[in-house]
Scaffold this active site. Sequence first.
Site, mmCIF file in Angstrom:
data_model
loop_
_atom_site.group_PDB
_atom_site.id
_atom_site.type_symbol
_atom_site.label_atom_id
_atom_site.label_comp_id
_atom_site.label_asym_id
_atom_site.label_seq_id
_atom_site.Cartn_x
_atom_site.Cartn_y
_atom_site.Cartn_z
ATOM 1 N N GLY A 161 0.805 -1.373 -0.084
ATOM 2 C CA GLY A 161 -0.010 0.049 0.161
ATOM 3 C C GLY A 161 0.825 1.186 -0.051
ATOM 4 C CG ASN A 162 -0.788 5.061 1.563
ATOM 5 O OD1 ASN A 162 -0.039 5.495 2.743
ATOM 6 N ND2 ASN A 162 -2.049 4.485 1.328
ATOM 7 C CB VAL A 217 -0.897 3.248 5.401
ATOM 8 C CG1 VAL A 217 -1.475 1.861 6.156
ATOM 9 C CG2 VAL A 217 -2.061 4.135 5.206
ATOM 10 N N GLY A 218 2.436 2.558 5.234
ATOM 11 C CA GLY A 218 3.447 1.922 5.617
ATOM 12 C C GLY A 218 4.254 2.096 7.121
ATOM 13 C CD GLU A 245 6.987 -5.586 -2.010
ATOM 14 O OE1 GLU A 245 7.253 -4.947 -3.261
ATOM 15 O OE2 GLU A 245 7.678 -6.630 -1.726
ATOM 16 C CB CYS A 255 2.807 -0.267 -7.445
ATOM 17 S SG CYS A 255 3.299 -1.785 -7.810
#
Length: 450
Positions: free
Chosen positions: A188-189, A192-193, A210, A244
């Site tokens: 995800g982005n 939030v990572g 990722e 991505c």
Amino acid sequence: MSREQLVVERARRAFQTGMSKPLKFRVHQLKNLHRFITERRKDIADAVKKDLNKTEHSTELFETLGLEGEIDVAVERLAEWAAPRPVEKSLLTILDEVYIQPEPLGVVLIIGAWNYPWAVTLQPLVAAIAAGNAAVVKPSEVSSHSAKVMEELLPLYLDKELYPVVCGGVSETQELLRQRFDHIFYTGNSTVGKLVMEAAARHLTPVTLELGGKSPCYIDKDVDLRVACRRITWGKFVNCGQTCIAPDYILCEPSIQNRVVEEIRKCITEFYTDDPKTFEDYGRIINQRHFQRVMSLLEGSTVAIGGDSDQSQCYIAPTVLKDVTGGSKVMQEEIFGPLLPIVTVSGVDEAIQFINEREKPLALYVFSPDNKVKTIETSSGALVANDCLVHFTVSALPFGGVGNSGMGRYHSQHGFDQLSHLRACLIKKLNLEDANAMRYPPHTAKKLGW
Ligand code: NAD
């Protein structure tokens, strides 16, 4: 006790029975996962159609084919991956058995994203099963139709205790993140990572992140522009730019900018007709929030191609922006939509400088007729010359980011290793004790022969 806590506890108990470890069991589960994809192809395609307006063939090409390939490789190579790996010995251990033994980590949390809802959620699951772990699967709530099908149908094929699917949004994911896992695999982005990593730190849980970012695409002025632009147009506008590793922006010299625009224009018409909005194989932005976000990135830029949209359908036309500067709005965040800015630079040196002044990208694309482009002076998750996206399909290549685009890697054995503990093993016999005399005190010069 929350539902999430219960599910994780059950998965841990199932893992502790040891049932996920025998290779035969892992292969059986992997084959079941394959059967799920084959038998439920239609359910999967229908869900992705509803989520992202993709055709059945696109879903097969960009989601399930790769997944099936990953499973096939894992089934075929698992015995080799899981076997002890002998290593070079030192003089001191010459008579011992010295090897690396991959072993399962325990319970893995897989948090998926919505853009390729099946590939990015189930591909880590392939690695988790192959490595002998239990795994709690949390599909993205944003691709809600895919998540629902996954929740309803996957348990009919896989062991329910070991590989549960938990649906939900931010609060459910946060509740999951409060639990203790042995590894967290997040797609995800980057924002939030960071939250995921913070939550993982509380339990010293390792993470694979990722993430995304702005993947640059440099076009050398001597390249065959027709071929380069075909490949770039494909890589950018597939899935409506929500990939991505999509080329985020183009860097090229001012002298070729207009030709690049014209070549891309031809390709857009060839791939998506004069009217992409009514063409069945052109996607949609996932939801209103992302539609508004992508549209707002157009502010202050010069549209060379496209630019039209229809909010009611979350439709944004394939769009190319020219004479974009590094300071413009569209260059401040990952676009993740069908806008392709062109930034002009004086040559490869300025392109390298431009790239290096920004966060390390997930992919770097270079279109050049020879090796004169000094790509070595940059850093990115992957480097691809004269094509886009295709490195994702090569199982043997590690897939992952660096710096802000992520950490850790997967696909094939890279995924297996990522979700295994590589245990260092040294097995010595009890005989030949005289050979050890030197290491025991007292360490006199006489005894050491110095
Ligand atoms: P998303 O909104 O689906 O979020 C991803 C996951 O995080 C979801 O499961 C969601 O429930 C969870 N989540 C969201 N907010 C959260 C919060 N506050 N706390 C805890 N969990 C939360 O997906 P997204 O982030 O919009 O995905 C797009 C991004 O993902 C892009 O940056 C893209 O480049 C990146 N991406 C990377 C890869 C890769 O393989 N590197 C693949 C696909 C997408």
